[in-house]
Motif scaffolding. Sequence first.
Motif, PDB file in Angstrom:
ATOM      1  N   TRP A 466     -46.756 -71.019 -17.940  1.00 56.90           N
ATOM      2  CA  TRP A 466     -48.122 -70.732 -18.382  1.00 56.90           C
ATOM      3  C   TRP A 466     -48.560 -71.684 -19.477  1.00 56.90           C
ATOM      4  O   TRP A 466     -49.743 -72.031 -19.581  1.00 56.90           O
ATOM      5  CB  TRP A 466     -48.247 -69.270 -18.813  1.00 56.90           C
ATOM      6  N   PHE A 467     -47.645 -72.138 -20.294  1.00 52.08           N
ATOM      7  CA  PHE A 467     -47.979 -73.172 -21.272  1.00 52.08           C
ATOM      8  C   PHE A 467     -48.432 -74.447 -20.566  1.00 52.08           C
ATOM      9  O   PHE A 467     -49.400 -75.091 -20.966  1.00 52.08           O
ATOM     10  CB  PHE A 467     -46.781 -73.450 -22.173  1.00 52.08           C
ATOM     11  N   VAL A 468     -47.746 -74.815 -19.488  1.00 54.79           N
ATOM     12  CA  VAL A 468     -48.125 -76.021 -18.744  1.00 54.79           C
ATOM     13  C   VAL A 468     -49.517 -75.876 -18.143  1.00 54.79           C
ATOM     14  O   VAL A 468     -50.339 -76.801 -18.213  1.00 54.79           O
ATOM     15  CB  VAL A 468     -47.086 -76.339 -17.655  1.00 54.79           C
ATOM     16  N   PHE A 469     -49.830 -74.718 -17.566  1.00 55.26           N
ATOM     17  CA  PHE A 469     -51.166 -74.524 -16.998  1.00 55.26           C
ATOM     18  C   PHE A 469     -52.240 -74.696 -18.063  1.00 55.26           C
ATOM     19  O   PHE A 469     -53.265 -75.347 -17.846  1.00 55.26           O
ATOM     20  CB  PHE A 469     -51.301 -73.131 -16.374  1.00 55.26           C
ATOM     21  N   ALA A 470     -52.013 -74.088 -19.223  1.00 52.36           N
ATOM     22  CA  ALA A 470     -53.007 -74.176 -20.290  1.00 52.36           C
ATOM     23  C   ALA A 470     -53.140 -75.596 -20.801  1.00 52.36           C
ATOM     24  O   ALA A 470     -54.244 -76.090 -21.043  1.00 52.36           O
ATOM     25  CB  ALA A 470     -52.631 -73.226 -21.424  1.00 52.36           C
ATOM     26  N   SER A 471     -52.023 -76.270 -20.961  1.00 52.36           N
ATOM     27  CA  SER A 471     -52.046 -77.612 -21.516  1.00 52.36           C
ATOM     28  C   SER A 471     -52.665 -78.629 -20.564  1.00 52.36           C
ATOM     29  O   SER A 471     -53.257 -79.613 -21.000  1.00 52.36           O
ATOM     30  CB  SER A 471     -50.622 -78.030 -21.894  1.00 52.36           C
ATOM     31  N   THR A 472     -52.531 -78.400 -19.263  1.00 51.46           N
ATOM     32  CA  THR A 472     -53.114 -79.307 -18.278  1.00 51.46           C
ATOM     33  C   THR A 472     -54.492 -78.858 -17.811  1.00 51.46           C
ATOM     34  O   THR A 472     -55.105 -79.515 -16.963  1.00 51.46           O
ATOM     35  CB  THR A 472     -52.192 -79.427 -17.043  1.00 51.46           C
ATOM     36  N   ALA A 473     -54.997 -77.744 -18.347  1.00 43.87           N
ATOM     37  CA  ALA A 473     -56.308 -77.200 -17.971  1.00 43.87           C
ATOM     38  C   ALA A 473     -56.397 -76.999 -16.461  1.00 43.87           C
ATOM     39  O   ALA A 473     -57.366 -77.411 -15.819  1.00 43.87           O
ATOM     40  CB  ALA A 473     -57.430 -78.096 -18.470  1.00 43.87           C
ATOM     41  N   THR A 474     -55.392 -76.367 -15.891  1.00 40.59           N
ATOM     42  CA  THR A 474     -55.363 -76.087 -14.466  1.00 40.59           C
ATOM     43  C   THR A 474     -55.390 -74.581 -14.228  1.00 40.59           C
ATOM     44  O   THR A 474     -55.145 -73.793 -15.139  1.00 40.59           O
ATOM     45  CB  THR A 474     -54.107 -76.694 -13.806  1.00 40.59           C
ATOM     46  N   ASN A 475     -55.699 -74.208 -12.986  1.00 40.66           N
ATOM     47  CA  ASN A 475     -55.806 -72.800 -12.621  1.00 40.66           C
ATOM     48  C   ASN A 475     -54.968 -72.558 -11.377  1.00 40.66           C
ATOM     49  O   ASN A 475     -55.374 -72.908 -10.264  1.00 40.66           O
ATOM     50  CB  ASN A 475     -57.271 -72.426 -12.355  1.00 40.66           C
ATOM     51  N   PRO A 476     -53.797 -71.933 -11.505  1.00 43.03           N
ATOM     52  CA  PRO A 476     -52.915 -71.755 -10.348  1.00 43.03           C
ATOM     53  C   PRO A 476     -53.423 -70.744  -9.331  1.00 43.03           C
ATOM     54  O   PRO A 476     -52.925 -70.709  -8.207  1.00 43.03           O
ATOM     55  CB  PRO A 476     -51.615 -71.271 -10.980  1.00 43.03           C
ATOM     56  N   MET A 477     -54.415 -69.925  -9.693  1.00 37.76           N
ATOM     57  CA  MET A 477     -54.865 -68.845  -8.833  1.00 37.76           C
ATOM     58  C   MET A 477     -56.063 -69.208  -7.970  1.00 37.76           C
ATOM     59  O   MET A 477     -56.588 -68.354  -7.247  1.00 37.76           O
ATOM     60  CB  MET A 477     -55.158 -67.593  -9.669  1.00 37.76           C
ATOM     61  N   ARG A 478     -56.517 -70.442  -8.034  1.00 38.83           N
ATOM     62  CA  ARG A 478     -57.641 -70.908  -7.226  1.00 38.83           C
ATOM     63  C   ARG A 478     -57.186 -72.043  -6.319  1.00 38.83           C
ATOM     64  O   ARG A 478     -56.407 -72.901  -6.731  1.00 38.83           O
ATOM     65  CB  ARG A 478     -58.789 -71.400  -8.107  1.00 38.83           C
ATOM     66  N   TRP A 479     -57.682 -72.038  -5.082  1.00 38.38           N
ATOM     67  CA  TRP A 479     -57.348 -73.098  -4.127  1.00 38.38           C
ATOM     68  C   TRP A 479     -57.806 -74.442  -4.706  1.00 38.38           C
ATOM     69  O   TRP A 479     -58.984 -74.616  -5.030  1.00 38.38           O
ATOM     70  CB  TRP A 479     -58.012 -72.815  -2.806  1.00 38.38           C
ATOM     71  N   GLY A 480     -56.895 -75.366  -4.859  1.00 39.84           N
ATOM     72  CA  GLY A 480     -57.226 -76.649  -5.452  1.00 39.84           C
ATOM     73  C   GLY A 480     -57.290 -76.637  -6.959  1.00 39.84           C
ATOM     74  O   GLY A 480     -57.638 -77.670  -7.560  1.00 39.84           O
ATOM     75  N   GLY A 481     -56.962 -75.525  -7.579  1.00 40.91           N
ATOM     76  CA  GLY A 481     -57.070 -75.423  -9.030  1.00 40.91           C
ATOM     77  C   GLY A 481     -56.035 -76.227  -9.790  1.00 40.91           C
ATOM     78  O   GLY A 481     -56.121 -76.341 -11.009  1.00 40.91           O
ATOM     79  N   LEU A 482     -55.055 -76.788  -9.078  1.00 38.05           N
ATOM     80  CA  LEU A 482     -54.029 -77.609  -9.710  1.00 38.05           C
ATOM     81  C   LEU A 482     -54.303 -79.103  -9.557  1.00 38.05           C
ATOM     82  O   LEU A 482     -53.536 -79.921 -10.061  1.00 38.05           O
ATOM     83  CB  LEU A 482     -52.649 -77.280  -9.120  1.00 38.05           C
ATOM     84  N   ASP A 483     -55.366 -79.446  -8.837  1.00 39.61           N
ATOM     85  CA  ASP A 483     -55.666 -80.869  -8.583  1.00 39.61           C
ATOM     86  C   ASP A 483     -56.216 -81.554  -9.834  1.00 39.61           C
ATOM     87  O   ASP A 483     -56.811 -80.898 -10.695  1.00 39.61           O
ATOM     88  CB  ASP A 483     -56.662 -81.001  -7.445  1.00 39.61           C
TER      89      ASP A 483
END
Length: 483
Positions: A466-483
């Motif tokens: 979860w730290f990585v998601f916040a730091s990279t400003a990504t959203n794992p729960m949305r399709w394409g949210g990690l792009d």
Amino acid sequence: MTAATNSRPHDDHAPRHEARPLARRTFLAITGATAAVAAGGSAAAAAAPARLPGPVLAGGSHHGGARSERAALAFLQAATDAYPTINTGPRLAQSYTDELGLFSTAFVYDTALAVLALLADGRRSTLATARVLGDGLVYAQEHDPVHDDGRLRQGYNVGPYTFYDGNPQPHGFVQPDGTANIGWQFGFLGTAVGDMAWPGIALLQLYRRTRDRRYKDAAVRIGEWITANTWSTQPLGGFSFGRNGADEPVPNGSTEHNVDCVAFFSMLRTVTRDRAWSRAEAHARAFVARMWEPASGWFWTGTNDGVEINRDPVPLDPATWSWLAMRDRRYSRALDWARTGLAVTDVAGAPTSQMPAGEQVSGVTFSTASLTSTAQYNGITVHPQGVWLEGTGQLATALADRGGRQDRLRARALLTQVQHAQDVLGAGQHLGGVEVDGGVVAASSLLDSGFGFGYFQVQHVGATSWFVFASTATNPMRWGGLD
């Protein structure tokens, strides 16, 4: 806390000195695990050097943020490779450092988060590790020693150890007969909806990046298991909790789990174009809507029987995950409630704090009950101001995703706090007997969730992801949210 007041299944409330089938997050209340962390976690923190936190910016644009991300990703790699001589193929990540006392346990929720965090990084090397873990989830699904219906168990063994009763567990993730090494020693045999939806999300995001149909097919099987086994026809609807280790249905319904299903089924609809997933998503979404309390701006935790709503305590994750999964402005106030209503600051020297001298960390805690609890785990009293670092990462991720000017500033402030915890807490801990660094601990001090289990000061794959998601400003729960 009794089963009548929260959404976890009845087995969650077994005496703390008895190993029984448990749902996700309840595992931390087990004898031996708590003793290990209570003694080892605080000692490790006391030995950690004090360093001032640098600002963390989304995407790691500041050198401090990039350094922290690299350290976090290295920890996820270490958790994947904790037993290199015995796990040479598909595998799962050990969830917690050895000091927790759960040995080589790998929870599928944590492995799913690790896959997603590695995809958020986006480099070829981290994609390769994400694929190893994704292959591990597929292998677990296809090589269960009992069932062939698409389910995953709550947790697996990924390395050898000797259990507390003196009996050895000599194998890695794959047993000599080729079956996945399910975590029966601690009773992690059940299958919960949330523990299915998150691997499903991870496999679909991995499919998006690789176009490997094995990941999509495995995710479809997960979705089919959820809809076939947990579709509730009770008045509150939604999806019930899952099945316990004896393969009996658990009638509880969790708001958090149904939010997970909204995200997962939405992705399945996008990928497969099958409208049946839209119906399943709507069924989960309707349950979430029934749990919304507009007067207070929060979500109730769920139901025990499908009929009555549980109203105490109120947990964090439905607030953060509802935004990430749905981005529904009707519910966005839940983030503001969580930011203020669950705010805590853990200061060294406070009674029951385990922070090293001269240090403090701020963030949020697990639930409303965490703020006033005086519970004890193996004789250690919880700290009502203990920071739940996984949840703090969740809130930072959700605020950054909502994206208002104040949201971005607050997300960065929370990230700074998590980075500081990464720097000063959890030193000298191990994975598979090898010292590791860079992971984020589950909690700054021992805290009580309010649901009969606690979180401890040990490095954790979930909190780190979860730290990585916040730091990279990504959203794992949305399709394409990690792009």
